[in-house]
Structures are given as C-alpha cells and as structure tokens.
Design an enzyme around this catalytic site. Structure first.
Site, PDB file in Angstrom:
ATOM      1  CD  GLU A 181      -7.607 -49.647 -34.090  1.00  0.00           C
ATOM      2  OE1 GLU A 181      -7.885 -50.796 -34.480  1.00  0.00           O
ATOM      3  OE2 GLU A 181      -6.490 -49.117 -34.253  1.00  0.00           O
ATOM      4  CB  CYS A 189      -3.530 -52.202 -40.604  1.00  0.00           C
ATOM      5  SG  CYS A 189      -2.139 -51.175 -40.115  1.00  0.00           S
ATOM      6  CB  CYS A 249      -7.729 -45.965 -40.710  1.00  0.00           C
ATOM      7  SG  CYS A 249      -6.894 -47.207 -41.745  1.00  0.00           S
ATOM      8  CG  HIS A 308      -5.209 -47.102 -28.832  1.00  0.00           C
ATOM      9  ND1 HIS A 308      -5.880 -46.926 -30.024  1.00  0.00           N
ATOM     10  CD2 HIS A 308      -3.923 -46.737 -29.073  1.00  0.00           C
ATOM     11  CE1 HIS A 308      -5.032 -46.481 -30.943  1.00  0.00           C
ATOM     12  NE2 HIS A 308      -3.842 -46.360 -30.383  1.00  0.00           N
ATOM     13  CB  SER A 332       2.287 -43.617 -31.760  1.00  0.00           C
ATOM     14  OG  SER A 332       2.329 -44.486 -32.865  1.00  0.00           O
ATOM     15  CB  SER A 347       1.377 -41.098 -36.730  1.00  0.00           C
ATOM     16  OG  SER A 347       0.271 -41.951 -36.583  1.00  0.00           O
ATOM     17  CG  HIS A 381      -6.761 -42.938 -33.544  1.00  0.00           C
ATOM     18  ND1 HIS A 381      -6.570 -41.572 -33.423  1.00  0.00           N
ATOM     19  CD2 HIS A 381      -5.536 -43.479 -33.665  1.00  0.00           C
ATOM     20  CE1 HIS A 381      -5.272 -41.310 -33.464  1.00  0.00           C
ATOM     21  NE2 HIS A 381      -4.628 -42.443 -33.611  1.00  0.00           N
TER      22      HIS A 381
END
Length: 324
Positions: free
Chosen positions: A142, A211, A112, A140, A239, A283, A90
C-alpha cells in the site's frame, strides 16, 4: 486462571474453555470486493487470469483463487500477451496501469476504494503545493502504491515518533500528512500529535485515512483481550492489519499469537488458560475462525460467546467492466 478440576483425555470430561470471538472480524468490504473481482474476471474472460501480487494477504484465499485459475505474479512483465490481469487490493503505482495501457492489456483494478481515496488526496496535496509526510510501514504494498501516485521526492515516509524528530523541513514549509489505511490507531495518533507539535501548519486529511475495518477490528480486540488469558489472531505474517491486532491485545496486557491456520495451535498453549479471545484480520475468511474453534474443541469443552463492538454494513461497487 486455573481450571477447577484436573484435565482428562479421551472420552472423559474435558476442561472447560471460554472462547470470546471478537466482532467485527475477518473480511472487510474491500477484501470482499477484491476476491469477487478475481472470480468475476475468471467467469468473464476464462482461466487463466493473472493477478499482480497477492490479491489480499491470506494464503488460504490466494490458494483457493489459484485453484480456480488465477496466476499470481510480482510484475507485469511476467504476464503474457492477450490475457487479463488484476491489480491487488493494496493499490499500485501509476506506472503500473500506464504500462498495462501501453501494452494494450485487459486489466481490472481491485484497489480498495479507501486506498484509492488516499491516492486522490495525495494528488490534491501536491497540486496545492504541499510536501506530504506519509505515515506507514516501509515496503508495504500500500505504501509503495501511494508513493507511486506522486513524483519522486514529493512524499516522505514517517514510521515512528522518533522519525518525526529527525525531520528537517524549514519553518513555514507547506506540509500535509496522510496515512496507510491499516495502521495501529493508537500509534498513528501519537505520530500525528508529534507532527502537529513539530509543524503546527501541517494540513490534515479531511477524514481519517485509517479505514473503518482496521479501526473496528482493533476496537473489538480491545473489548475482548482484557477478559482473556490468551488471544489468537488469524491472519498472515505479511498482513499489516493482522499484526496490529496482535499488538493491540498485547497492549491490553494479554499474550497474543498470530496464526494462519488452526493446525498451528499446540495443545500446550492452553495450559493455565481458561478464556481465549479470537479475532481475524481483514483478509481472513470466517471459515478459518470456525476451524480454530473446532480445533480448540478437540481438547476442551468450549463455551463460545461473540462480543460485538460495532456493526458493519459497508459495500463497495464492482468495476463497471465486470458489471456489463
């Protein structure tokens, strides 16, 4: 839909059940890379290898890596001296690798590459003198990692269209926007449209930040859900991309449930159901999809079909330190 003949149990004939499996589904290139990074770090350095946060949001994956010798912690101060640490897919704030270097730790960054791309864009927007409006979900990992790429106060979180209405930037201020990579494609489009109306001068990223895997999995669910009476999404409750798949199915008018494992499925869910759609968050390993189909087969005569909406061939390079 009602089945054409009454249900029977035991060795008697089972009711039919169509199972539509969405493709693409499950692991994306970033998740594949992150898991391989932990496994290679274990091979290279030996156990234990520490991992800051869950490497990806999936309990099965985390437990499997833990069994191989990975130890998951929340912060670097939980990592003892002299052992390697991996940063999760993340992404992390800049302060984390800086602290690792200060402590002369061996660390491997499993962020990533598509998240790293957003980090670089954030830096460039600040260098250009623009304030960033970041579309994402508060708390989150990220989002925390991306905010940690710039100084405090240089980025503002936007979660909804209503948040856009509450912004108070002066006319003509230099602004840009970026987004979390795992958002709802449709919701994000609405927020971006609202931002462009409110601030016509706002600068967009050169390419969409959501993404490819998130977009493709949502599109696949849109193809499956209208044909199904129920959609099962395999993924963790923390998630983001898995939760978005549930929302996509429900917006198609189809009830949907998020599950982590097949054991959560209750036979009562199949009452009045002739067709089930299945997808999996980025995931979730394919093994869990097969587990779900096997469980459904205990109660019904499953007729399985895969609906392919896109082909994925993306592969990300591993960090050089694990390739030498």
């Amino acid at each position: 839909m009602n089945a054409p003949f009454p249900e029977t149990h035991g060795s008697a004939q089972k009711l039919p059940l169509k199972v539509l499996i969405a493709a693409p589904r499950g692991f994306c290139a970033g998740v594949d890379r992150a898991i391989e990074i932990v496994e290679r770090a274990l091979d290279r350095y030996g156990a234990p290898v520490y991992v800051r946060h869950e490497i990806v949001h999936n309990r099965y994956v985390v437990d499997a890596l833990r069994a191989k010798g990975a130890i998951f912690v929340e912060e670097l101060d939980e990592v003892p001296e002299g052992v390697p640490v991996v940063f999760s897919a993340h992404g992390v704030p800049k302060s984390v690798p800086a602290e690792a270097e200060r402590r002369q730790m061996i660390y491997v960054d499993a962020t990533c590459p598509l998240v790293s791309k957003v980090h670089r864009q954030a830096e460039r927007q600040i260098e250009a003198g623009r304030h960033i409006l970041f579309i994402g979900h508060k708390g989150h990992p990220e989002v925390i990692g991306t905010f940690g790429q710039v100084a405090e106060g240089e980025m503002t979180l936007v979660e909804t269209v209503d948040d856009v209405d509450r912004l108070e930037f002066p006319e003509g201020q230099e602004l840009s926007f970026l987004t979390q990579t795992t958002l709802s494609v449709d919701d994000t489009a609405d927020i971006i449209a609202a931002l462009k109306i409110r601030y016509p001068q706002i600068v967009a990223p050169k390419a969409e930040d959501i993404c490819y895997a998130t977009s493709n999995r949502q599109a696949a669910v849109k193809d499956v859900a209208p044909e199904a009476d129920l959609v099962l999404v395999i993924g963790a409750p923390n998630s983001s991309n898995s939760l978005r798949l549930v929302e996509v199915a429900e917006r198609c008018g189809t009830p949907a449930r998020l599950i982590e494992r097949a054991t959560e499925i209750d036979e009562s869910w199949l009452e009045g159901v002739a067709t089930i759609g299945i997808s999996a968050g980025a995931s979730a390993p394919e093994l869990l999809v097969r587990e779900v189909v096997d469980r459904l087969s205990q109660w019904r005569a499953v007729e399985e079909r895969t609906i392919i909406s896109a082909e994925e061939k993306m592969v990300f390079k591993l960090p050089r330190q694990l390739m030498e």
